[in-house]
Structures are given as C-alpha cells and as structure tokens.
Design a protein around this motif. Structure first.
Motif, PDB file in Angstrom:
ATOM      1  N   LYS A  24       0.833  -1.221   0.000  1.00  0.00           N
ATOM      2  CA  LYS A  24       0.000   0.000   0.000  1.00  0.00           C
ATOM      3  C   LYS A  24       0.858   1.257   0.000  1.00  0.00           C
ATOM      4  CE  LYS A  24      -4.604  -0.979   1.105  1.00  0.00           C
ATOM      5  NZ  LYS A  24      -5.611  -1.251   2.084  1.00  0.00           N
ATOM      6  N   SER A  27       2.311   1.370  -3.670  1.00  0.00           N
ATOM      7  CA  SER A  27       1.297   1.686  -4.693  1.00  0.00           C
ATOM      8  C   SER A  27       0.684   3.057  -4.430  1.00  0.00           C
ATOM      9  CB  SER A  27       0.240   0.582  -4.795  1.00  0.00           C
ATOM     10  OG  SER A  27      -0.489   0.495  -3.600  1.00  0.00           O
ATOM     11  N   ALA A 114      -5.260  -5.674 -12.551  1.00  0.00           N
ATOM     12  CA  ALA A 114      -5.223  -5.369 -11.117  1.00  0.00           C
ATOM     13  C   ALA A 114      -5.731  -6.573 -10.343  1.00  0.00           C
ATOM     14  CB  ALA A 114      -6.099  -4.150 -10.840  1.00  0.00           C
ATOM     15  N   ALA A 115      -4.960  -6.985  -9.369  1.00  0.00           N
ATOM     16  CA  ALA A 115      -5.375  -8.121  -8.534  1.00  0.00           C
ATOM     17  C   ALA A 115      -5.394  -7.675  -7.076  1.00  0.00           C
ATOM     18  CB  ALA A 115      -4.421  -9.295  -8.727  1.00  0.00           C
ATOM     19  N   ASP A 116      -6.531  -7.912  -6.475  1.00  0.00           N
ATOM     20  CA  ASP A 116      -6.755  -7.552  -5.075  1.00  0.00           C
ATOM     21  C   ASP A 116      -6.088  -8.619  -4.197  1.00  0.00           C
ATOM     22  OD1 ASP A 116      -7.934  -6.073  -3.148  1.00  0.00           O
ATOM     23  OD2 ASP A 116      -9.832  -7.163  -3.178  1.00  0.00           O
ATOM     24  N   THR A 117      -5.300  -8.218  -3.232  1.00  0.00           N
ATOM     25  CA  THR A 117      -4.692  -9.192  -2.314  1.00  0.00           C
ATOM     26  C   THR A 117      -4.932  -8.698  -0.878  1.00  0.00           C
ATOM     27  OG1 THR A 117      -2.511  -8.234  -1.893  1.00  0.00           O
ATOM     28  CG2 THR A 117      -2.788  -9.389  -3.987  1.00  0.00           C
ATOM     29  N   GLY A 120      -3.038  -5.548  -0.344  1.00  0.00           N
ATOM     30  CA  GLY A 120      -3.194  -4.395  -1.237  1.00  0.00           C
ATOM     31  C   GLY A 120      -3.203  -4.826  -2.689  1.00  0.00           C
ATOM     32  N   LEU A 121      -3.212  -3.810  -3.538  1.00  0.00           N
ATOM     33  CA  LEU A 121      -3.383  -4.035  -4.965  1.00  0.00           C
ATOM     34  C   LEU A 121      -2.043  -4.280  -5.661  1.00  0.00           C
ATOM     35  CD1 LEU A 121      -5.913  -3.701  -6.804  1.00  0.00           C
ATOM     36  CD2 LEU A 121      -5.056  -1.416  -7.304  1.00  0.00           C
ATOM     37  N   ARG A 149      -2.057 -13.302  -4.532  1.00  0.00           N
ATOM     38  CA  ARG A 149      -2.690 -13.450  -3.206  1.00  0.00           C
ATOM     39  C   ARG A 149      -1.722 -14.059  -2.206  1.00  0.00           C
ATOM     40  NH1 ARG A 149      -7.237 -14.642  -6.349  1.00  0.00           N
ATOM     41  NH2 ARG A 149      -6.788 -16.862  -6.327  1.00  0.00           N
ATOM     42  N   THR A 166      -8.563  -3.274 -15.081  1.00  0.00           N
ATOM     43  CA  THR A 166      -8.916  -3.451 -13.675  1.00  0.00           C
ATOM     44  C   THR A 166     -10.392  -3.829 -13.617  1.00  0.00           C
ATOM     45  OG1 THR A 166      -9.163  -2.344 -11.558  1.00  0.00           O
ATOM     46  CG2 THR A 166      -9.006  -0.899 -13.468  1.00  0.00           C
ATOM     47  N   LEU A 168     -13.724  -5.027 -11.592  1.00  0.00           N
ATOM     48  CA  LEU A 168     -14.497  -5.184 -10.356  1.00  0.00           C
ATOM     49  C   LEU A 168     -15.755  -6.004 -10.647  1.00  0.00           C
ATOM     50  CD1 LEU A 168     -14.138  -1.560  -8.950  1.00  0.00           C
ATOM     51  CD2 LEU A 168     -12.982  -3.612  -8.162  1.00  0.00           C
ATOM     52  N   ILE A 171     -17.338  -8.312  -8.247  1.00  0.00           N
ATOM     53  CA  ILE A 171     -17.764  -7.716  -6.979  1.00  0.00           C
ATOM     54  C   ILE A 171     -19.048  -6.898  -7.165  1.00  0.00           C
ATOM     55  CG2 ILE A 171     -17.057  -6.274  -5.017  1.00  0.00           C
ATOM     56  CD1 ILE A 171     -14.107  -6.870  -5.931  1.00  0.00           C
TER      57      ILE A 171
END
Ligand code: CAO
Length: 245
Positions: A24, A27, A114-117, A120-121, A149, A166, A168, A171
């Motif tokens: 974080k 980035s 973009a991969a969410d972990t 953070g990204l 991840r 990116t 989403l 979600i």
C-alpha cells in the motif's frame, strides 16, 4: 496547496492506529504521482456481452474436466489487444525524458490486470497476450492472481505492461474512474454486467450489458479516439468473431 489538516482524532472518540502494508505504501506513492501528474479523462460505455457470456458458460462446461475456468477477464484481455492494435497510441508511452517529447509505440502487447490481495493491490502482467489464446490467458491470469494473493509474484511478473485492465466485475458497481498505471497511457475499468432492457429499434429486449470505464492520458489521446476505442471494444465483445477480421 494548503497543508494537510492535522487533527487529534482521539479527542472525538476511540481510535486505533494501523500501519499501511508495504504494498500500500509503494502503490500509494505511485497512484498519487499518476493522479496528480496525468491529465486523465474517463469515458464510460456499455458492451453487449449476451452472446459472449453464453459462449463462456458453454466453454466452461466443456473445459471443466481439464480444470480450466474461462473468465470474462481472459476475453477482455484478448479484445483489448485487438483494440490496441487498431488504436496503437493506446499501447504507447510518452517520452518526456528525451527532451523532444515523443511517443514510444510498442510492438508488443503485455497486459496488466489489477489483482486484489490481502495486503493491497498488485498488477501482474500477461506477456505477449497477442500470441496467446483465451484458454491460455485464463489459466495464466488464474495462476498469477493466486501468486499475487500468496505474495509470491516476482518483480518481473509485475513489469513491462503496455496497458492495464482493472475488473471489479466479480464484486459489483456500475462505473468507476481508474488511475492510469504510468508510464502507460490508458487503463480499462470493468464493472459487473447486468441484464437491462435495450431498445432494438422496435422493442425492448433483455441484454447483458457490461459497463466499461476507459481512462486515458489527454496528452496522448483525445476524446474522439477514446470513444472510438470503446465503441470498437464494444463491437468485439458483442460479436467475438470480429476478432479474426
Ligand atoms: N460481470 C458479471 N459477473 C462477473 C464479471 C463481470 N464483469 N466478471 C466476473 N464475474 C463473475 C464471474 O462469472 C464469477 O462468477 P462465478 O464464480 O459464479 O463463476 C465471479 O464473478 C468471479 O469471477 P472470476 O473468477 O472471473 O474472477 P474476476 O475476473 O472477477 O477476478 C481478479 C479476478 C484477479 C481480477 C480479481 O480476483 C480481483 O482481484 N479483482 C479486483 C481488482 C481490483 O481491485 N480492481 C480495482 C483497482 S482500483 O482500486
């Protein structure tokens, strides 16, 4: 600029201090620079993915036994490569260092996503996406997202992207305004597809519509080109056979 407001929050209620993760912090600094230094504009559009989603579901049945999950992201990567080939300035970088400002157009198509972990990204990169099929891209993105991840991505796996997506879509949400991943000049944001009534000239028909948000660097790209990019991408997603034309 005014100095950042200094507030003793504890005066107003109980608080907890949590340090930002390493990802974080890194980035955040990049996002800050990119948000402040790039004159960015976002165009929103919708793509009719009714047939594509039916095809994806059918492929998933066929490839289930082989353990391959065909994702919307894989189709998006492939469609973006075709759009980047048609509109090469989206696959470029601005040479601001060289004194004479110039565009560096890249004849390779490495697509970041973009991969969410939990920390953070991160943005892993599918290299040479133009030379890969949707099934291979689906497998690679799944492997890269898992590595992300698990915190096991190497720096090489996160570098060299020419364009970023990116998503989403898994979600929710409708549209958003992604921040360009410099030195790239554009990024595509994708939200959750939903069935909507669409006018076909005679009547409203239910169609699965995918919201697209394309952010672009106005030093390199103009609004007409961005609208054309989105329209072309929409055509490809509406009828994937067009990708071979
Ligand atoms: N519309 C509707 N449904 C969608 C969709 C879309 N655009 N994209 C994916 N889905 C659905 C899929 O069909 C799947 O449903 P099932 O589990 O029922 O099959 C589910 O959402 C999960 O999709 P997926 O496995 O294809 O994963 P994904 O492509 O949504 O996500 C990845 C992969 C790596 C992009 C994701 O894990 C991730 O990190 N997303 C967040 C990225 C992010 O944070 N971006 C914001 C950056 S700015 O802060």
């Amino acid at each position: 600029l005014l100095p950042w407001p200094k507030v003793d929050f504890a005066k107003f209620g109980p608080i907890e201090r949590r340090e930002l993760s390493r990802i974080k912090r890194i980035s955040g600094a990049n996002l800050m620079r990119n948000a402040v230094m790039i004159p960015a504009v976002t165009n929103h559009d919708d793509a009719d993915v009714t047939e594509l989603e039916a095809f994806r579901v059918q492929l998933n049945k066929e490839y289930e036994k082989q353990g391959i999950k065909v994702t919307m992201l894989a189709f998006l990567i492939k469609a973006c490569v075709a759009a980047l080939k048609k509109f090469p300035e989206f696959n470029s970088s601005l040479d601001v260092e060289g004194g004479s400002e110039a565009l560096i157009l890249k004849n390779y198509w490495h697509i970041g996503f973009a991969a969410d972990t939990p920390n953070g990204l991160v943005v892993p990169v599918v290299r040479d996406a133009d030379r890969k099929g949707v099934l291979q891209i689906a497998q690679e993105t799944a492997e890269l997202a898992k590595k992300a991840r698990d915190g096991k991505l190497s720096p090489a796996e996160m570098s060299g992207a020419t364009f970023t997506i990116t998503s989403l879509g898994g979600i929710g949400g409708r549209y958003f305004t992604p921040i360009i991943n410099a030195p790239e000049v554009a990024i595509l944001g994708v939200c959750k597809a939903r069935t909507e009534p669409v006018w076909n000239g005679q009547t409203f028909v239910p169609r699965l519509m995918l919201p697209l948000s394309l952010t672009w660097d106005h030093r390199v790209i103009d609004g007409a080109a961005a609208a054309r990019f989105n329209a072309y991408l929409g055509q490809l997603l509406a009828d994937f056979r067009r990708i071979v034309l």
